[in-house]
Design a protein around this motif. Structure first.
Motif, mmCIF file in Angstrom:
data_model
loop_
_atom_site.group_PDB
_atom_site.id
_atom_site.type_symbol
_atom_site.label_atom_id
_atom_site.label_comp_id
_atom_site.label_asym_id
_atom_site.label_seq_id
_atom_site.Cartn_x
_atom_site.Cartn_y
_atom_site.Cartn_z
ATOM 1 N N VAL A 69 0.837 -1.206 0.000
ATOM 2 C CA VAL A 69 0.000 0.000 0.000
ATOM 3 C C VAL A 69 0.867 1.249 0.000
ATOM 4 C CG1 VAL A 69 -1.636 1.336 1.379
ATOM 5 C CG2 VAL A 69 -1.969 -1.133 1.087
ATOM 6 N N ALA A 70 1.887 1.288 0.867
ATOM 7 C CA ALA A 70 2.762 2.464 0.951
ATOM 8 C C ALA A 70 3.468 2.717 -0.371
ATOM 9 C CB ALA A 70 3.782 2.281 2.073
ATOM 10 N N GLU A 71 3.959 1.658 -1.022
ATOM 11 C CA GLU A 71 4.662 1.819 -2.296
ATOM 12 C C GLU A 71 3.719 2.340 -3.373
ATOM 13 O OE1 GLU A 71 8.078 -1.655 -1.932
ATOM 14 O OE2 GLU A 71 6.013 -2.207 -2.425
ATOM 15 N N ASN A 72 2.477 1.884 -3.372
ATOM 16 C CA ASN A 72 1.502 2.384 -4.336
ATOM 17 C C ASN A 72 1.169 3.845 -4.086
ATOM 18 O OD1 ASN A 72 0.088 0.481 -6.412
ATOM 19 N ND2 ASN A 72 0.478 -0.830 -4.639
ATOM 20 N N LEU A 73 1.079 4.232 -2.825
ATOM 21 C CA LEU A 73 0.721 5.614 -2.501
ATOM 22 C C LEU A 73 1.788 6.601 -2.949
ATOM 23 C CD1 LEU A 73 -0.791 5.175 1.080
ATOM 24 C CD2 LEU A 73 -2.030 5.880 -0.976
ATOM 25 N N GLY A 132 -9.229 -5.931 -0.670
ATOM 26 C CA GLY A 132 -10.488 -6.098 -1.368
ATOM 27 C C GLY A 132 -10.723 -4.926 -2.315
ATOM 28 N N VAL A 133 -11.745 -5.051 -3.163
ATOM 29 C CA VAL A 133 -12.062 -3.997 -4.129
ATOM 30 C C VAL A 133 -12.314 -2.675 -3.417
ATOM 31 C CG1 VAL A 133 -13.716 -3.237 -5.882
ATOM 32 C CG2 VAL A 133 -13.015 -5.636 -5.798
ATOM 33 N N THR A 182 0.766 -3.837 3.812
ATOM 34 C CA THR A 182 0.028 -4.928 3.168
ATOM 35 C C THR A 182 0.256 -4.921 1.662
ATOM 36 O OG1 THR A 182 -1.704 -4.786 4.844
ATOM 37 C CG2 THR A 182 -2.264 -5.915 2.782
ATOM 38 N N PRO A 183 0.581 -6.069 1.054
ATOM 39 C CA PRO A 183 0.631 -6.123 -0.415
ATOM 40 C C PRO A 183 -0.739 -5.788 -0.999
ATOM 41 C CG PRO A 183 1.680 -8.064 0.551
ATOM 42 C CD PRO A 183 0.993 -7.341 1.677
#
Length: 489
Positions: free
Chosen positions: A87-91, A134-135, A128-129
Motif C-alpha cells: 500500500v505504501a509503495e503504491n501511494l 479487497g475492491v 500490506t501487499p
C-alpha cells in the motif's frame, strides 16, 4: 467540447459544469461519450474544439502531468493499483524521496503513508501487499493517493460495480465525509438508484451530446431514463408464463457444501425456468453458481446438469454436460482482450470450427457474424479486437459465447454489471428469450433489476439458502432478506 476519432464523433459540442463541493452524476448509455469526456477532463487527450477550466483557470498543458494531478484524478472501474507492491509503495510510487546515499528511507515512506491514510480515515495497513486488498479497500487507497497530490476533484468511474450492498453503503458514507471536507466528485454509474442516493446534480449525455443537467431531487426517474435513451420509459411488463408444469429438471444441486463458504445447499432449476440466487457478494451466492459450472468444487453433495454429473471442479465437463456461463468479471474471467470478437465468441465450440483441431477461419467468422446479429453487437466486423468495444458490447460478446453451444442451462453471475440501461434491457430480454426457448437459467446477482426477471428467487445469507420467493416480490422484502433483516421482528 468536440472530439473526433477519424470519422467518428465521440463528443459533439458537449458541456458539463461541476460546482465545488458537489457530488455530480454523469450518466448515459455506452457510446454516449462519457469515457471520452473523462479522458479530456484528466488531460489524457485534448479536445479538438472547446476548453477545460479548473476554478476558472485554463487547464494545464497536456505534458505537465504534475499540474493535472494537482487538479483532478480518476478512480477507474479497473484498478490502477499495482498488486505486487505494498500500500505504501503504491501511494508514493516514483516519489518515495531519498535519504543518505540516495537510498529510499522506508521508515519515512511508511510514516508518510500512515499519516496520509489517517488524514482521510482509510483503515489499511500500509505494509500490506495491494493484491491482498479487497475492491473496496483498493478504491479508498486510490482516492487517498489522488488526494495526496493536492487534487480536490475526484472522478469515480463505476465505483460500485464490484461491491456488495454493505460496501456500497460504506463508500457512500466516505464520499459524504470527503465532500464535507471540500472534495468534489464526478460520479459515473449505470445504477440510477445510486444517483438518487448520493448525488446532488446529474448530467445526461446521449449520442456524444449533452442532453440535460438537473438537480437530482427535481428530476423524476422516468424523465432521467427518457433522457438517456431518447424514449419514454417503458411500462413494467407482465409476469412470465414460466416453465411448463411437466418441465424436466436441467439442474439439481443436492446438499452441496464448501466449508467456510456455503453449507447444505439444495435446489432445482427446470427447463424454461429462471431462478435467481440473491445475496450480498459475501453471502456465498457467487460461489454456489461457480460450483455449478465447475469453477469450484463442493466438498460434499452433488451437482447434476441435464441428467449427467460433470466432474466437480471442471469447467469443460460442465460445458459438455450442457451449461453455458457468463462469469462475474468480464475483464478477468470473460474475455481475452486482444483477441478478436470472432475468437472470443467461439472459444467454447472449437469442434464446430473445423476438423482435427484446425480452425476454419471462414466458418469461425460466419458463426461470429451470426452472433453479432443475434446479440446486436455494435462493431464494424468480427475481426475487431474485443478491447475496442464498449462495456455493454463486451458483455454481449461474453453472452454470445455462453449461448454458442446452445446450452440447456445458462448460468449468469451479475450479468448486467457495468453496462448501460439499454444494454441491460437487451441482455435481460435475451435471457428471457433463452428461457422461453426451453433452457433453464440461473442468475446469481444482488442487482434487483436482474432478479425481477426470475420465476423464483432463492436468498442466500451467510452461506445458506434462507428464503425463497416467487415473482411479484417487493424490493424492501427481498433486500431485507439479503441483508439478514427480519421485517417482522
Amino acid at each position: 467540447m468536440t472530439k473526433r476519432f477519424g470519422s467518428t464523433v465521440a463528443l459533439h459540442e458537449a458541456s458539463i459544469r461541476i460546482e465545488a463541493g458537489q457530488t455530480h452524476a454523469l450518466v448515459g448509455r455506452n457510446g454516449a461519450g462519457k469515457s471520452t469526456l473523462v479522458s479530456i477532463l484528466t488531460g489524457l487527450q485534448p479536445p479538438d474544439e472547446g476548453e477545460v477550466r479548473f476554478d476558472g483557470e485554463p487547464a494545464p498543458r497536456l505534458a505537465d502531468r504534475d499540474a493535472w494531478r494537482q487538479r483532478v484524478a480518476c478512480v477507474y472501474q479497473k484498478s490502477t493499483i499495482i498488486p505486487e507492491l505494498t500500500v505504501a509503495e503504491n501511494l508514493f510510487l516514483n516519489r518515495h524521496g531519498r535519504g543518505r546515499g540516495g537510498l529510499i528511507s522506508w521508515r519515512t515512506v511508511h510514516s508518510r503513508a500512515r499519516e496520509l491514510l489517517d488524514t482521510w480515515s482509510v483503515d489499511v495497513d500500509v505494509r500490506t501487499p495491494a493484491k491482498e486488498l479487497g475492491v473496496e479497500q483498493r478504491q479508498f487507497v486510490e482516492i487517498a493517493r489522488a488526494l495526496s497530490f493536492g487534487a480536490r476533484f475526484i472522478i469515480l468511474d463505476e465505483p460500485t460495480a464490484q461491491l456488495d450492498a454493505a460496501a456500497i453503503t460504506r463508500l457512500f458514507a466516505r464520499i459524504g465525509d470527503l465532500q464535507r471536507q471540500g472534495v468534489t466528485f464526478l460520479f459515473i454509474s449505470h445504477h440510477l438508484q445510486e444517483i438518487y442516493e448520493i448525488c446532488d446534480t446529474v448530467t445526461v449525455f446521449r449520442d456524444a451530446r449533452h442532453i440535460l443537467t438537473a438537480a437530482v431531487d427535481e428530476l423524476p426517474r422516468a424523465e432521467l431514463v427518457a433522457a438517456m435513451t431518447g424514449e419514454a420509459a417503458a411500462e413494467a411488463g407482465g409476469r412470465r408464463r414460466g416453465p411448463a408444469a411437466d418441465a424436466a429438471d436441467v439442474l439439481e444441486v443436492d446438499d452441496a457444501s464448501l466449508p467456510g463458504v456455503y453449507e447444505n445447499v439444495s435446489f432445482r432449476v427446470r427447463a424454461g425456468e429462471i431462478v435467481g440466487l440473491a445475496g450480498a457478494a459475501s453471502s456465498g451466492r457467487i460461489e454456489i453458481a461457480e460450483t455449478v459450472v465447475g469453477l469450484r468444487a463442493a466438498e460434499r453433495g452433488t451437482v447434476e446438469i441435464a441428467g449427467s454429473r460433470p466432474r466437480p471442479g471442471s469447467v469443460p465437463a460442465a460445458l459438455r454436460a450442457g451449461a453455458g456461463f457468463v462469469p462475474q468479471d468480464r475483464h478477468h474471467q470473460g474475455l481475452v482482450p486482444e483477441m478478436s470478437i470472432a475468437d472470443n465468441g467461439t472459444l467454447t465450440i472449437p469442434e464446430r470450427l473445423g476438423p482435427g483441431g484446425f480452425i476454419d477461419g471462414r466458418r469461425r467468422d460466419d458463426l461470429a457474424a451470426a452472433m453479432i446479429e443475434k446479440l446486436a453487437i455494435k462493431t464494424p466486423g468480427p475481426e475487431l479486437p474485443v478491447s475496442g468495444l464498449s462495456g455493454g458490447n463486451q458483455q454481449k460478446v461474453v453472452m454470445a459465447r455462453a449461448l454458442a453451444g446452445d446450452p440447456e442451462l445458462l448460468v449468469l453471475i451479475n450479468p448486467t454489471a457495468g453496462v448501460d440501461v439499454r444494454s441491460k434491457e437487451f441482455l435481460l430480454g435475451k435471457v428471457e428469450e433463452v428461457a422461453d426457448a426451453g433452457a433453464g437459467v440461473l442468475i446469481a446477482s444482488d442487482e434487483l433489476d436482474d432478479l425481477r426477471l426470475c420465476d423464483r428467487v432463492l436468498v442466500v445469507f451467510q452461506g445458506r439458502v434462507v428464503a425463497e420467493t416467487t415473482s411479484g416480490w417487493h424490493d424492501h422484502q427481498l433486500v431485507a432478506a439479503m441483508e439478514g433483516v427480519d421485517l417482522d421482528a
